[in-house]
Design a protein around this motif. Structure first.
Motif, PDB file in Angstrom:
ATOM      1  N   GLN A 290      39.956  40.857  50.736  1.00  0.00           N
ATOM      2  CA  GLN A 290      41.410  40.869  50.904  1.00  0.00           C
ATOM      3  C   GLN A 290      41.879  41.854  51.965  1.00  0.00           C
ATOM      4  OE1 GLN A 290      42.604  41.467  46.823  1.00  0.00           O
ATOM      5  NE2 GLN A 290      43.116  39.305  46.597  1.00  0.00           N
TER       6      GLN A 290
ATOM      7  N   GLN B 256      42.548  39.706  55.779  1.00  0.00           N
ATOM      8  CA  GLN B 256      42.996  38.345  55.502  1.00  0.00           C
ATOM      9  C   GLN B 256      43.395  37.634  56.787  1.00  0.00           C
ATOM     10  OE1 GLN B 256      45.996  39.154  52.467  1.00  0.00           O
ATOM     11  NE2 GLN B 256      44.634  38.248  50.953  1.00  0.00           N
TER      12      GLN B 256
ATOM     13  N   PHE C  18      40.702  34.024  48.647  1.00  0.00           N
ATOM     14  CA  PHE C  18      41.232  35.391  48.637  1.00  0.00           C
ATOM     15  C   PHE C  18      41.335  35.982  50.039  1.00  0.00           C
ATOM     16  CE2 PHE C  18      39.370  34.815  44.427  1.00  0.00           C
ATOM     17  CZ  PHE C  18      40.455  35.142  43.642  1.00  0.00           C
TER      18      PHE C  18
END
Length: 185
Positions: A83, A86, A126
């Protein structure tokens, strides 16, 4: 000269002189001749069950193969790593670089009796945010079966062949101006 009221009165007099009789059309049968509609209920669910929200059709686009390992668990640290970098789908972002970075992160972890592609398929959502997350959510349910399918669809969406052609054309049309050095150009 006539006033308005006089002209209205004369119109009424004309209507009274030439009355026309129109019988109303009877488009509806009398109530005693009508047969009530038969309502059948094929469904035996209760009203509460009928009002419940549907729970089908919410499957993800990515199909993760079944994991047969006993104690398989994705650690919070791995999710955080994914994450932290991203992909948003902006014009200046490189989807190829995102895939390379994602592969690098996921290759650092090995799980017994778990395919690395299964881990990648689980973690990839994610690593997406914004337009890319919306893109993945709009993909048809169960349409991505392998890691290669996912990479192919991702690259084709965010780095289409037209973009490759435009970049190739920019490179081939490169021209150095007379007053600039090659480095400046």
């Amino acid at each position: 000269m006539r006033t308005r009221s006089q002209s209205r009165n004369s119109n009424r007099q004309q209507q009274q002189v030439n009355p026309t009789f129109v019988e109303p059309l009877n488009l509806v049968e009398p109530i005693e001749n009508q047969v009530p509609p038969v309502v059948t209920m094929d469904n035996t669910r209760t009203m509460a069950q009928l009002l419940e929200a549907p729970t089908v059709g919410y499957e993800d686009a990515i199909v993760v193969p079944e994991i047969i390992a006993d104690n398989f668990e994705l650690k919070h640290g791995l999710l955080t790593l994914v994450q932290n970098k991203q992909f948003f789908g902006h014009d200046k972002e490189d989807p190829h670089a995102h895939i390379r970075y994602f592969n690098k992160i996921t290759s650092t972890m090995k799980f017994t009796n778990v395919l690395s592609t299964s881990v990648k398929l689980m973690l990839f959502p994610f690593s997406l945010e914004g337009a890319t997350r919306i893109w993945l959510e709009k993909e048809p349910p169960r349409s991505i079966l392998t890691w290669d399918d996912l990479v192919s669809k991702f690259i084709n969406k965010f780095f289409p062949p037209s973009k490759t052609t435009n970049l190739r054309n920019e490179i081939t049309r490169f021209q150095q101006r007379f007053d600039e050095t090659f480095y400046e150009a």
